[in-house]
Design an enzyme around this catalytic site. Structure first.
Site, PDB file in Angstrom:
ATOM      1  N   SER A  51       0.837  -1.198   0.000  1.00 56.69           N
ATOM      2  CA  SER A  51       0.000   0.000   0.000  1.00 56.69           C
ATOM      3  C   SER A  51       0.871   1.247   0.000  1.00 56.69           C
ATOM      4  CB  SER A  51      -0.890   0.027   1.244  1.00 56.69           C
ATOM      5  OG  SER A  51      -0.123   0.330   2.404  1.00 56.69           O
ATOM      6  N   ASP A  52       0.329   2.328  -0.564  1.00 57.40           N
ATOM      7  CA  ASP A  52       0.936   3.617  -0.277  1.00 57.40           C
ATOM      8  C   ASP A  52       0.759   3.877   1.217  1.00 57.40           C
ATOM      9  OD1 ASP A  52       2.166   6.088  -0.567  1.00 57.40           O
ATOM     10  OD2 ASP A  52       0.976   6.658  -2.306  1.00 57.40           O
ATOM     11  N   TRP A  53       1.579   4.767   1.753  1.00 59.30           N
ATOM     12  CA  TRP A  53       1.646   4.949   3.202  1.00 59.30           C
ATOM     13  C   TRP A  53       0.328   5.517   3.739  1.00 59.30           C
ATOM     14  CZ3 TRP A  53       5.195   2.432   1.279  1.00 59.30           C
ATOM     15  CH2 TRP A  53       6.349   2.051   1.945  1.00 59.30           C
TER      16      TRP A  53
END
Length: 818
Positions: A227-229
């Site tokens: 995932s993106d952060w």
């Protein structure tokens, strides 16, 4: 695609119970993954990296080589350049024990207002995919994982955490998924990052049709989806939807909640096992599982070494693009006197804002670079103000009060004054409470530095909290800074700031202290107070614009040639915010016109990664687009201006002639939805089809330092689809590099023109070179939504042989027998 066998001994996954499996699928920290000794799994380390390997801290880590930005590298139209950049980053990663570099960014330049476009290669899916594949190979050949980002339709920053990108299926397949598909097929990246946004109503981190259906299913890809952060919003939907790893950690939506979801039958344990197998496969590939990977036989060149200086100068200069060159103004003569004008000349912007930032050993300005080559022949004159928001003091403009080195002394304190941690912040800023490991929370931060050159200065601070500012012990200001929106990420990516003008003596000590108590910020759990970026502002106070213009015109009048450096800053080219215009900020257009009216000859250097308006372009003799050129930026611009390195770049983005004069413009969602209404006709495709006015500069444009003739162009058969043969002749008086571009213009008007192949050659003056350009079969297809599959385009229409789509040199008719 052949999948790797299970990493390590059989039964690794089966050796762990469910809580142990799940614990490995959320990060252990901001940029680290947990170890598991029982199966021989070491901790993995990830780093942001499109333009440099920053390491495990958002700020304050080791210095790193700062590369030219992605659009500047891409402007070379060279897979060799992209692979070299990947290899350089791999060397830096290995030296820092980093296993995965979070790049390349393969989102497209859909609208030129996108704030983060500087991290992405181009507006064209084919060019982007080919360059991304080369970059991935450069990284992974050295055992460092690449991470394609951000999957998918993530082309703007406005409301990026919530926006729903609405894209029809054919456009999604033919345009926005295509660079991912090419990179996966041609280079097999070991990780892919799922974006913040939604696509057609479904969050990318739980998009089963994309992650499981397309990427892992149709493409047969064996890698890990991260995932993106802070992008993951759910437990069972994201686990079932194809996401393999949640970042950052250790807190997140999986953990105990995912264990409970498996126990309740909402997620099958086989799904968790597949996520873990993919994680272990990555760990084995990067040397964190099983026998440790071999270290480098020798240490890589230091970021400030002669090897890196030469390499980074060359990579930047050769991608710069000559957009105008009347009367042979460029390259400059070494015997000429030069008036070098503009704030960007002295404060050259070498990188964009946000997570792509690194701490380089230094940054070379254009003033430093040109003066190093021409000495006293250069007169440097400041320009108009280019910023509306304060930024931390430029490297070297303030000095640590103890060591005397560039930067500030950052002291983290408890409320009673006890020291929690001391830092030397070379970048005049530091991040607190996000990726540090403090023995106890910091409640105060004190920034101290000496100002070597005094005068009337703009002083201040940036960061959320209550501030006190002192100069030589006397108080000059108190103020409180708060977030302007609901996104706590603003505290790191775009912190609020305030300044005052003050008289400062040479060597005065400036101190700014902030009270963090009660200040919100993006801590590890997303709610921690007192977290964010904090910096000290110290720069010359703003001058009267009329006085600046008079001074610039006077210097231009006295010199043989004037070089005006204009551009954007990290206010416009940054993560977390989009632009509202592509006009140059401040009075830079007035500055160019004032200089052009006074100078014998005028060269404009554009220090920006993405298109800007140039209303003065017919009033100047030459325009050099220089991008964000990295730590050697000034040396690279100087080498390009003098012809020591040919700026042979070609544009990777179409430059609109006016605000709004593009096929896709708005980046502002309406009721949460951003509709990609232009379909596949973005950028040059839409301009060519008449869906937007003619641009100022076309995709693929670039003059270099020679002229070229094209002759004997013809269609040649290929193994799957036809290609082109042509003879090119350098009709200039210097050796030069030419990029022969071939575009497919289908007969079906519903299908846009598209880049189908290119080839670069180098030739001496008067030399003729035969060139063959193969076209890619992936550009000869369309997505049939009714049939749910690809359909071959007929061999009909035309092939365009061009020096950029605005300079077509041959038009070759196609038919079904061609």
């Amino acid at each position: 695609m052949t999948l790797d066998p299970p990493p390590g001994p059989a039964g690794l996954v089966g050796a762990l119970d469910l809580p142990a499996k799940v614990s490995l699928l959320t990060g252990a920290g901001m940029f680290t993954l947990a170890a598991e000794e029982s199966i021989g799994l070491a901790a993995l380390r990830l780093s942001d990296g499109p333009t440099g390997v920053r390491g495990l801290r958002f700020s304050g880590g080791r210095t790193a080589a700062l590369l030219p930005n992605a659009t500047l590298l891409a402007s070379s139209w060279s897979e060799e350049v992209a692979a070299e950049a990947g290899g350089l980053l791999a060397e830096e990663a290995r030296a820092r024990s980093v296993h995965v570099v979070l790049g390349p960014t393969v989102n497209l330049h859909r609208s030129v207002l996108g704030g983060r476009l500087f991290e992405a290669y181009s507006e064209d899916p084919y060019l982007t995919g080919r360059l991304a594949a080369a970059y991935v190979r450069g990284l992974q050949e050295q055992g460092v994982g690449a991470c394609l980002k951000h999957l998918v339709a993530n082309e703007s920053e406005t409301d990026r955490h919530t926006v729903d990108s609405v894209v029809d299926e054919a456009t999604l397949r033919e345009v926005y998924l295509l660079p991912f598909e090419i990179a996966v097929a041609d280079a097999d990246p070991w990780t892919v990052m799922a974006a913040y946004n939604r696509v057609n109503g479904v969050a990318c981190t739980e998009h089963d049709a994309l992650l499981n259906g397309v990427v892992k299913g149709e493409w047969g890809w064996a890698g890990l989806v991260v995932s993106d952060w802070w992008a993951t919003r759910t437990t069972a939907p994201s686990a079932n939807g194809g996401l393999d790893l949640v970042m950052p950690g250790p807190v997140g939506p999986w953990g105990d909640a995912l264990v409970a979801a498996v126990t309740a039958g909402e997620v099958a344990e086989d799904v968790v096992d597949d996520h873990l197998r993919r994680l272990l496969r990555l760990a084995r590939r990067v040397g964190a599982l099983g026998p440790p990977r071999e270290g480098s036989r020798e240490d890589p060149p230091a970021p400030d070494s002669a090897v890196r200086r030469g390499q980074l100068t060359r990579l930047a200069a050769q991608g710069m693009t000559v957009l105008r060159n009347e009367r042979g103004t460029l390259p400059l003569s070494r015997g000429a006197t030069v008036a070098l004008v503009g704030r960007h000349a002295a404060e050259t912007v070498d990188m964009g804002g946000g997570s792509a930032q690194v701490t380089p050993p230094y940054q070379v300005s254009v003033a430093e670079g040109l003066t190093a080559l021409l000495g006293p022949a250069v007169t440097v004159v400041d320009g108009v103000e280019v910023r509306s928001r304060p930024v931390p003091a430029r490297f070297g403009s303030v000095l640590h009060p103890g060591t005397g080195g560039p930067g500030v002394q950052a002291t983290l304190l408890r409320a009673d004054g006890a020291v929690v941690e001391e830092r030397h912040a070379a970048a005049a800023s530091t991040v607190v409470g996000v990726d540090d490991d403090l023995p106890e929370p910091a409640e105060l931060v004190r920034l101290r530095a000496r100002v070597p050159q005094g005068g009337r200065l703009q002083l201040g601070a940036l960061g959320v909290g209550r501030w006190e500012l002192r100069v030589a012990g006397r108080e000059v200001a108190r103020f409180e800074l708060r977030l302007t929106g609901s996104d706590v990420g603003e505290a790191v990516l775009r912190p609020p700031a305030r300044t005052v003008d003050a008289d400062v003596a040479d060597g005065d000590l400036v101190a700014a202290t902030v009270d963090l108590r009660g200040a919100p910020g993006p801590g590890r759990d997303g709610r921690t107070t007192g977290a964010g970026l904090f910096g000290l502002v110290a720069r010359p106070a703003t001058r009267d614009p009329a006085e600046v213009l008079r001074e610039a015109a006077g210097a231009a009048r006295a010199a043989d040639v004037a070089v005006v450096v204009v551009g954007l800053t990290e206010e416009q080219e940054t993560e977390s915010a989009d632009k509202t215009t592509i006009a140059l900020p401040g009075g830079q257009d007035d500055l160019v016109r004032a200089v052009a009216a006074a100078a014998r000859r005028t060269v404009v250097v554009v220090n920006a990664a993405t298109p800007v308006l140039m209303p003065w372009r017919d009033e100047v003799d030459a325009v050099l687009w220089a991008g964000l050129p990295g730590q050697e930026g000034g040396h690279a611009v100087a080498a390009a201006l003098l012809g020591d390195i040919e700026p042979a770049g070609r544009l990777v983005t179409t430059f609109p002639a006016a605000d709004g004069a593009a096929p896709a413009w708005s980046v502002t969602p309406v009721e949460g939805r951003l509709v990609y209404g232009e379909g596949p006709f973005l950028g040059h495709r839409g301009h060519h089809a008449g869906r937007a006015p003619a641009p100022a500069f076309w995709f693929g444009a670039g003059l270099g330092y020679a002229t070229w003739d094209y002759a004997d162009a013809r269609v040649v058969p290929g193994p799957d689809v036809p290609g082109v043969a042509v003879t090119v002749t350098n009709t200039g008086d210097r050796p030069s590099r030419e990029v022969v571009q071939v575009y497919l213009h289908p007969a079906d008007p519903r299908q846009p023109v598209r880049l189908a192949g290119w080839s670069a050659v180098t030739a001496g003056p008067g030399e003729s070179v035969p060139v063959e350009v193969a076209t890619d079969a992936r550009m000869w297809r369309r997505w049939d939504a009714d049939a749910g599959g690809w359909a071959r385009l007929p061999v009909s229409g035309r092939l365009l042989v061009a020096r950029g789509l605005g300079d077509v040199r041959a038009t070759l008719a196609l038919d079904d027998g061609g």
